[in-house]
Design a protein around this motif. Structure first.
Motif, PDB file in Angstrom:
ATOM      1  N   ARG A   1      -7.196   2.351  -2.408  1.00 28.32           N
ATOM      2  CA  ARG A   1      -7.714   1.476  -1.356  1.00 28.32           C
ATOM      3  C   ARG A   1      -9.103   1.956  -0.940  1.00 28.32           C
ATOM      4  NH1 ARG A   1      -5.487   1.062   4.722  1.00 28.32           N
ATOM      5  NH2 ARG A   1      -6.593  -0.837   5.350  1.00 28.32           N
ATOM      6  N   VAL A   2     -10.029   1.048  -0.850  1.00 26.29           N
ATOM      7  CA  VAL A   2     -11.379   1.361  -0.405  1.00 26.29           C
ATOM      8  C   VAL A   2     -11.614   0.578   0.885  1.00 26.29           C
ATOM      9  CG1 VAL A   2     -13.836   1.273  -0.957  1.00 26.29           C
ATOM     10  CG2 VAL A   2     -12.158   1.695  -2.781  1.00 26.29           C
ATOM     11  N   GLU A   3     -11.892   1.279   1.945  1.00 32.94           N
ATOM     12  CA  GLU A   3     -12.079   0.635   3.238  1.00 32.94           C
ATOM     13  C   GLU A   3     -13.341  -0.219   3.227  1.00 32.94           C
ATOM     14  OE1 GLU A   3     -10.097   0.565   5.719  1.00 32.94           O
ATOM     15  OE2 GLU A   3      -8.741   2.266   5.438  1.00 32.94           O
ATOM     16  N   GLU A   4     -13.282  -1.340   3.920  1.00 36.05           N
ATOM     17  CA  GLU A   4     -14.470  -2.166   4.072  1.00 36.05           C
ATOM     18  C   GLU A   4     -15.489  -1.428   4.922  1.00 36.05           C
ATOM     19  OE1 GLU A   4     -14.104  -6.337   5.141  1.00 36.05           O
ATOM     20  OE2 GLU A   4     -11.969  -6.214   4.643  1.00 36.05           O
ATOM     21  N   THR A   5     -16.753  -1.600   4.561  1.00 42.97           N
ATOM     22  CA  THR A   5     -17.812  -1.032   5.387  1.00 42.97           C
ATOM     23  C   THR A   5     -18.647  -2.176   5.939  1.00 42.97           C
ATOM     24  OG1 THR A   5     -19.232  -0.829   3.430  1.00 42.97           O
ATOM     25  CG2 THR A   5     -17.936   1.092   4.049  1.00 42.97           C
ATOM     26  N   ARG A   6     -19.033  -2.036   7.155  1.00 40.06           N
ATOM     27  CA  ARG A   6     -19.826  -3.118   7.802  1.00 40.06           C
ATOM     28  C   ARG A   6     -21.207  -2.597   8.146  1.00 40.06           C
ATOM     29  NH1 ARG A   6     -16.693  -7.436   8.832  1.00 40.06           N
ATOM     30  NH2 ARG A   6     -14.464  -7.077   8.940  1.00 40.06           N
TER      31      ARG A   6
ATOM     32  N   VAL B   1       0.857  -1.185   0.000  1.00 34.53           N
ATOM     33  CA  VAL B   1       0.000   0.000   0.000  1.00 34.53           C
ATOM     34  C   VAL B   1       0.893   1.235   0.000  1.00 34.53           C
ATOM     35  CG1 VAL B   1      -1.739   1.308   1.269  1.00 34.53           C
ATOM     36  CG2 VAL B   1      -1.861  -1.197   1.205  1.00 34.53           C
TER      37      VAL B   1
ATOM     38  N   THR C   1       0.997   5.677  -0.632  1.00 34.54           N
ATOM     39  CA  THR C   1       0.188   6.889  -0.613  1.00 34.54           C
ATOM     40  C   THR C   1       0.642   7.764  -1.771  1.00 34.54           C
ATOM     41  OG1 THR C   1      -0.031   6.751   1.791  1.00 34.54           O
ATOM     42  CG2 THR C   1      -0.528   8.879   0.767  1.00 34.54           C
TER      43      THR C   1
END
Length: 199
Positions: free
Chosen positions: A194-199, A149, A151
């Motif tokens: 990067r796309v953060e996981e959503t819960r 990863v 930036t």
């Protein structure tokens, strides 16, 4: 004019896909047909059907669809009588996804092509992992599945992608490796935010 070096492979033929080509290519069998012709070279509809486990009628139909938009063409040097040989019209295809922002059908086709490409990459990696213990140690030591990863700004990501592509193309343009241990190798390049996981 200087003689061309016969050991130097020709420069890869690249096509920048237009909306019609993208819409035509967004089909699982058509993508497999084009990919097989690009990697394995010219073939008949019959031999492609056998290799891809489909029927000759479907293969012939989809080859004609690809030919209508200039992605494949008949190979006149190989055809004999009723036997038609087909070849890819290019080695590399590319497009800018944002080119199709005003064309909902092409935009949907691009999303399908990209998702299918990710699926095919995963399948190739899974096949390697499933058989890795049977592979020679030399290949097991050099095969690589890794990630990192970073930036970056969009401009820096473009620079990174272009630099990596230049390295890959340098290897592509060299004469193919020979010897008993030479094999075709999949090289996958993917870089996206990067796309953060959503819960």
């Amino acid at each position: 004019m200087a003689n061309e070096d016969p050991t130097t492979p020709p420069a890869p033929r690249t096509v920048h896909l237009d909306a019609r080509q993208v819409r035509t290519l967004a089909h699982p069998l058509r993508m497999r047909l084009l990919g097989t012709l690009r990697v394995d070279g010219p073939a008949t509809a019959t031999s492609l059907a056998e290799k891809l486990d489909t029927n000759t009628g479907a293969t012939s139909y989809h080859l004609r669809q690809l030919a209508e938009v200039g992605l494949v063409t008949e190979d006149p040097d190989r055809g004999t009588g009723r036997q038609r040989w087909w070849r890819a019209e290019h080695d590399i295809s590319n497009f800018e996804p944002t080119e199709f922002d005003d064309d909902p059908d092409a935009r949907a086709a691009v999303r399908w092509i990209e998702a299918n490409h990710v699926r095919l990459m995963a399948e190739q990696a899974e096949r390697w992992i499933a058989t890795v213990e049977e592979e020679p140690r030399a290949w097991r030591d050099v095969a690589s599945l890794s990630d990192m990863v970073l930036t970056l700004t969009p401009d820096r990501l473009r620079e990174l992608n272009e630099e990596l592509w230049r390295v890959v193309m340098r290897y592509h343009e060299e004469p193919p490796s020979d010897g008993p241990d030479a094999r075709q190798v999949h090289v996958f390049l993917s870089a996206f935010p990067r796309v953060e996981e959503t819960r």
